[in-house]
Design a protein around this motif. Sequence first.
Motif, PDB file in Angstrom:
ATOM      1  N   UNK A 190    -123.926  58.051 -19.806  1.00  0.00           N
ATOM      2  CA  UNK A 190    -124.733  58.056 -18.588  1.00  0.00           C
ATOM      3  C   UNK A 190    -125.537  59.353 -18.524  1.00  0.00           C
ATOM      4  N   UNK A 191    -126.684  59.300 -17.854  1.00  0.00           N
ATOM      5  CA  UNK A 191    -127.486  60.512 -17.690  1.00  0.00           C
ATOM      6  C   UNK A 191    -126.737  61.491 -16.790  1.00  0.00           C
ATOM      7  N   UNK A 207    -124.455  65.723 -22.906  1.00  0.00           N
ATOM      8  CA  UNK A 207    -123.054  65.447 -23.221  1.00  0.00           C
ATOM      9  C   UNK A 207    -122.633  66.183 -24.488  1.00  0.00           C
ATOM     10  N   UNK A 208    -123.535  66.285 -25.458  1.00  0.00           N
ATOM     11  CA  UNK A 208    -123.220  67.011 -26.687  1.00  0.00           C
ATOM     12  C   UNK A 208    -123.140  68.520 -26.428  1.00  0.00           C
ATOM     13  N   UNK A 209    -124.038  69.024 -25.578  1.00  0.00           N
ATOM     14  CA  UNK A 209    -123.972  70.447 -25.198  1.00  0.00           C
ATOM     15  C   UNK A 209    -122.613  70.747 -24.569  1.00  0.00           C
ATOM     16  N   UNK A 210    -122.133  69.833 -23.725  1.00  0.00           N
ATOM     17  CA  UNK A 210    -120.823  70.011 -23.098  1.00  0.00           C
ATOM     18  C   UNK A 210    -119.718  70.094 -24.144  1.00  0.00           C
ATOM     19  N   UNK A 211    -119.737  69.169 -25.111  1.00  0.00           N
ATOM     20  CA  UNK A 211    -118.707  69.160 -26.141  1.00  0.00           C
ATOM     21  C   UNK A 211    -118.706  70.456 -26.952  1.00  0.00           C
ATOM     22  N   UNK A 212    -119.914  70.934 -27.262  1.00  0.00           N
ATOM     23  CA  UNK A 212    -120.021  72.167 -28.037  1.00  0.00           C
ATOM     24  C   UNK A 212    -119.551  73.378 -27.240  1.00  0.00           C
TER      25      UNK A 212
END
Length: 739
Positions: free
Chosen positions: A463-464, A397-402
Amino acid sequence: MTEPDMSLASLDEQDRKKVQELMQKDARAERRLAGPWRWLTALLGAAMVLIYFYGAGVQALETQYHLGVYVLITFVMIFILYPAGSRLALFWMSLIAAGLLAVLASSYLVFDSPTAFYDQITLFRETWEYDGLAAAWANDFGDLRITLLLVVPLALVLVPLDLWLARRFPQAPTPSDVLMAIAIAVAVLYWISQFAALNYRAGAENQLDKLISIVGLLLSLEVCRRVLGWSITLIGIGMLCFGLFGPYLPELFAHRGFSVERLATALFITTNGVFGVMASVLATYVILFIFFGAFLQKSGAGRFFIDLPLALTGRSTGGPAKVAVMSSALFGSVSGSAIANTVSSGAFTIPMMKRAGFKPHVAGAIEPAASIGGMFLPPIMGAGGFLMAELTGTPYAQIMLLSVGPAMLYFLAVFFMVHFEAKKAGLVGIPGEEIPHWRPVLRQGWYYALPLVIITALMLMGRSPGNAAFWATLSCIAVSWVNRETRMGPRAIWGAIQLGARNTLVIGATVGVIGVIVGVISLTGMGLKFSDLIISMAGGNLLLALVLIAIASLVLGMGVPVTASYLIVAVLAVPALGEFGVAAIAAHMIVYWLSQDSNITPPVCVAAYAGAAIAGSDPWKTGWTAFRFAKMLYVMPLLFAYVPAILLDGTPFEIFSAFMSATLGTIAFGAFAMGFLRRRTLMHEWAILGAATFLLYWPTLVTDVAGLALVALVWWLQRDVRPGATAAAARTPETGGMG
């Protein structure tokens, strides 16, 4: 992922064949199975989908089943679906199959067990090493001679039988294919059943472990060769040789070396090779998102992903090309493949661009240049985002935000380059009466975006990724029922299951070779040596280090799929970037973006060649034009390295400032790259735009003001633009433009 035949239905027969041939460069053509073989692969594919949906949505699978079932089904399906290749390749595969049969037969008929057989091989090899081959052969190794003699009659049966059946029934697996499928199934099932025991006796493997490892490793390489050809397979073989012959290499690359058994057991029965990081990421994340993409395509969302961009931008300057950019963003965010994205949306957008007046090679280049942006845009980002999460220990989820911000900057760059290209050529949009207004299009199809919203929201809620993909896939079925024409019944769901399972095979075929490459690098310590080499060659200069890594990524990408290229270069180059003070996540982002360049940079650029085939243009010219539109691919890694706030590393003001500067810089960069603002730029105007771009990208108020002033200066210098002058300038080479 999409179905190629459906995507290419609008093309004529010749163009369709060209595109299909190019798509087969990424993966060999599958057999079109019939009868029991078709049902067997269909059931295996369905089992894969259902097992991993169960693991993601109901109860997590234990490690050995989580990794083993995926590798087992993938490898068996590949041996059944993909032919060995040429007659020469089939001949050698028949010999290998005969050898496997001879080993199996002699293990139980000549020796007491496979362990006794391998003990005899070990003793023979030791005698050979100490006394020479002649002495070893003269000793009492009669049982081994029987094994070798068994190969002859088996080969005399298998070779002609395989050749005849391959010629008579080309769409059915040969006996050798079936034997290899059984052999790899036995090897993987052994790994699954002995998982706990293998971990317990790690480093002290028994003879059966070694025999299974050698067979499993060789067949893993063959799986990759069948699907992806020799280029990446030879890299894997080269890495095995590197591991074997370490003491004989030049000092820079030398290491102590490893025996065949040590390499085989480390690379097959531990979780550092075939069942290592690549298998883990694919089984945990990627295949579930590939299944999701297949269900989303079957739900009818594909048409909406073209209709909405068409309604939003179709009327504007260069409208069809802007449609290509926006539709590629939507398709690419779930397709996981640049070439699949190019074919899916390009079959519609490229002919539309040509009708609007874009030159064929420009139309064929814009689509792949936009399509690779889908590799950077969440929620899927190909497989690279998931690998990044695994390698860095960062939640996906953090990779997505970045990733969202940089991805939008990439599409913004292509969007403005397209705009300036259209202005330069004097092109206009599609007449308003030919396309609908965006409001009714959005009102009639907004619900098709719900699965993307659901999958993103669930991951951001904690969620995963697998669980999010599970619920989003179910939502695709629900969404399809809103429109009577797209409702997914049992037949459509079965088709989506089969499409999803087949689409996992190409990337699954890399598991063995990538496991070999990463495992050997880890065993030999080559990663640290490569880092030292980059640091010493760069001489402490970060920019030079980035150039070296970009070159390495491009060269490697000529023979390796981009996901594999990212993983290999990440293992080798990220530590070096760390020595320059680059944060780990930024280093991985740099490598991941650079790994995509082989999609659009000649001489390989398969995505660009697919665009050329659809456009009917010169592939080489189209490839270089795609490179021209995708220059942002090389700008963003510089920002990752020098502007940490672009990856949300800084205070809120620093982050806002970084993105404001990057947005302004990207617009200026579009004008600079295309050599056009209000008209074609003259040499001095082009140089001023270059300086403005550099200043705008640097996130300070002073540089932003200075950069805007320089852009305003060029705008003022071009104030003499009159109606019709743009098109005239486009036709007149004397203007000195820097196109």
